[in-house]
Scaffold this motif. Structure first.
Motif, mmCIF file in Angstrom:
data_model
loop_
_atom_site.group_PDB
_atom_site.id
_atom_site.type_symbol
_atom_site.label_atom_id
_atom_site.label_comp_id
_atom_site.label_asym_id
_atom_site.label_seq_id
_atom_site.Cartn_x
_atom_site.Cartn_y
_atom_site.Cartn_z
ATOM 1 N N UNK A 1 0.856 -1.179 0.000
ATOM 2 C CA UNK A 1 0.000 0.000 0.000
ATOM 3 C C UNK A 1 0.894 1.232 0.000
ATOM 4 N N UNK A 2 0.309 2.381 -0.195
ATOM 5 C CA UNK A 2 1.096 3.618 -0.177
ATOM 6 C C UNK A 2 1.846 3.722 1.140
ATOM 7 N N UNK A 3 3.084 4.139 1.067
ATOM 8 C CA UNK A 3 3.923 4.334 2.248
ATOM 9 C C UNK A 3 4.132 3.057 3.053
ATOM 10 N N UNK A 4 4.232 1.905 2.366
ATOM 11 C CA UNK A 4 4.476 0.676 3.123
ATOM 12 C C UNK A 4 5.825 0.760 3.816
ATOM 13 N N UNK A 5 5.950 0.064 4.924
ATOM 14 C CA UNK A 5 7.153 0.163 5.730
ATOM 15 C C UNK A 5 7.319 -1.081 6.591
ATOM 16 N N UNK A 6 8.516 -1.253 7.093
ATOM 17 C CA UNK A 6 8.843 -2.300 8.056
ATOM 18 C C UNK A 6 9.590 -1.623 9.198
ATOM 19 N N UNK A 7 9.185 -1.900 10.412
ATOM 20 C CA UNK A 7 9.876 -1.369 11.590
ATOM 21 C C UNK A 7 11.186 -2.149 11.793
ATOM 22 N N UNK A 8 12.197 -1.494 12.333
ATOM 23 C CA UNK A 8 13.461 -2.165 12.652
ATOM 24 C C UNK A 8 13.202 -3.344 13.593
ATOM 25 N N UNK A 9 12.335 -3.171 14.565
ATOM 26 C CA UNK A 9 12.032 -4.251 15.509
ATOM 27 C C UNK A 9 11.410 -5.454 14.796
ATOM 28 N N UNK A 10 10.647 -5.213 13.725
ATOM 29 C CA UNK A 10 10.061 -6.316 12.959
ATOM 30 C C UNK A 10 11.143 -7.059 12.174
ATOM 31 N N UNK A 11 12.119 -6.322 11.635
ATOM 32 C CA UNK A 11 13.244 -6.967 10.957
ATOM 33 C C UNK A 11 14.062 -7.797 11.943
ATOM 34 N N UNK A 12 14.264 -7.264 13.140
ATOM 35 C CA UNK A 12 15.017 -8.001 14.161
ATOM 36 C C UNK A 12 14.286 -9.287 14.560
ATOM 37 N N UNK A 13 12.970 -9.213 14.706
ATOM 38 C CA UNK A 13 12.183 -10.407 15.031
ATOM 39 C C UNK A 13 12.260 -11.426 13.900
ATOM 40 N N UNK A 14 12.212 -10.950 12.663
ATOM 41 C CA UNK A 14 12.327 -11.841 11.511
ATOM 42 C C UNK A 14 13.702 -12.505 11.490
ATOM 43 N N UNK A 15 14.746 -11.739 11.777
ATOM 44 C CA UNK A 15 16.097 -12.307 11.832
ATOM 45 C C UNK A 15 16.200 -13.398 12.888
ATOM 46 N N UNK A 16 15.582 -13.179 14.049
ATOM 47 C CA UNK A 16 15.608 -14.203 15.101
ATOM 48 C C UNK A 16 14.896 -15.476 14.637
ATOM 49 N N UNK A 17 13.769 -15.316 13.962
ATOM 50 C CA UNK A 17 13.024 -16.477 13.457
ATOM 51 C C UNK A 17 13.832 -17.218 12.401
ATOM 52 N N UNK A 18 14.457 -16.491 11.478
ATOM 53 C CA UNK A 18 15.260 -17.132 10.437
ATOM 54 C C UNK A 18 16.484 -17.827 11.030
ATOM 55 N N UNK A 19 17.111 -17.217 12.032
ATOM 56 C CA UNK A 19 18.256 -17.851 12.698
ATOM 57 C C UNK A 19 17.827 -19.140 13.389
ATOM 58 N N UNK A 20 16.673 -19.134 14.032
ATOM 59 C CA UNK A 20 16.159 -20.342 14.681
ATOM 60 C C UNK A 20 15.852 -21.419 13.648
ATOM 61 N N UNK A 21 15.319 -21.020 12.486
ATOM 62 C CA UNK A 21 15.022 -21.975 11.425
ATOM 63 C C UNK A 21 16.319 -22.626 10.909
ATOM 64 N N UNK A 22 17.333 -21.810 10.654
ATOM 65 C CA UNK A 22 18.604 -22.339 10.175
ATOM 66 C C UNK A 22 19.216 -23.275 11.213
ATOM 67 N N UNK A 23 19.198 -22.874 12.463
ATOM 68 C CA UNK A 23 19.752 -23.695 13.538
ATOM 69 C C UNK A 23 19.070 -25.056 13.607
#
Length: 101
Positions: free
Chosen positions: A75-97
């Motif tokens: 949508x117009x002005x879509x965005x991602x918060x830094x905290x959401x990226x950090x949460x995604x990184x934690x989930x991806x790290x757990x998946x890889x592990x």
């Protein structure tokens, strides 16, 4: 039906069809993501991805990422918060592990 069709010139043509909804509680990819996220929640998205193609080939598939599609995405002005990226990184790290264990 094979999604690829080859014409007389040797070019592959992908046959596009509407994908079924991908939320199946017995899908191992759904169960894996739910376990990583500590939730049983699922939702459908109203946009196209290659997920339906892979699902149709028998590959367990999910669509996931940071943020909220309903509140923020496509949508117009879509965005991602830094905290959401950090949460995604934690989930991806757990998946890889887990997958590499």
């Amino acid at each position: 039906m094979d999604p690829f069709d080859f014409d007389l010139h040797g070019f592959a043509q992908l046959r596009i069809k509407r994908a079924e909804g991908l939320i199946h509680q017995d899908n191992p990819a759904v169960q894996f993501a739910q376990r990583l996220l500590g939730t049983t929640a699922t939702t459908k998205v109203a946009f196209g991805t290659e997920a339906g193609f892979f699902h149709g080939l028998g590959i367990p598939t999910i669509v996931c990422g940071p943020g909220s599609m309903a509140a923020q995405g496509h949508k117009a002005d879509e965005f991602i918060e830094i905290s959401q990226l950090e949460a995604c990184n934690r989930m991806l790290a757990a998946a890889v592990k887990e997958l590499c264990a």
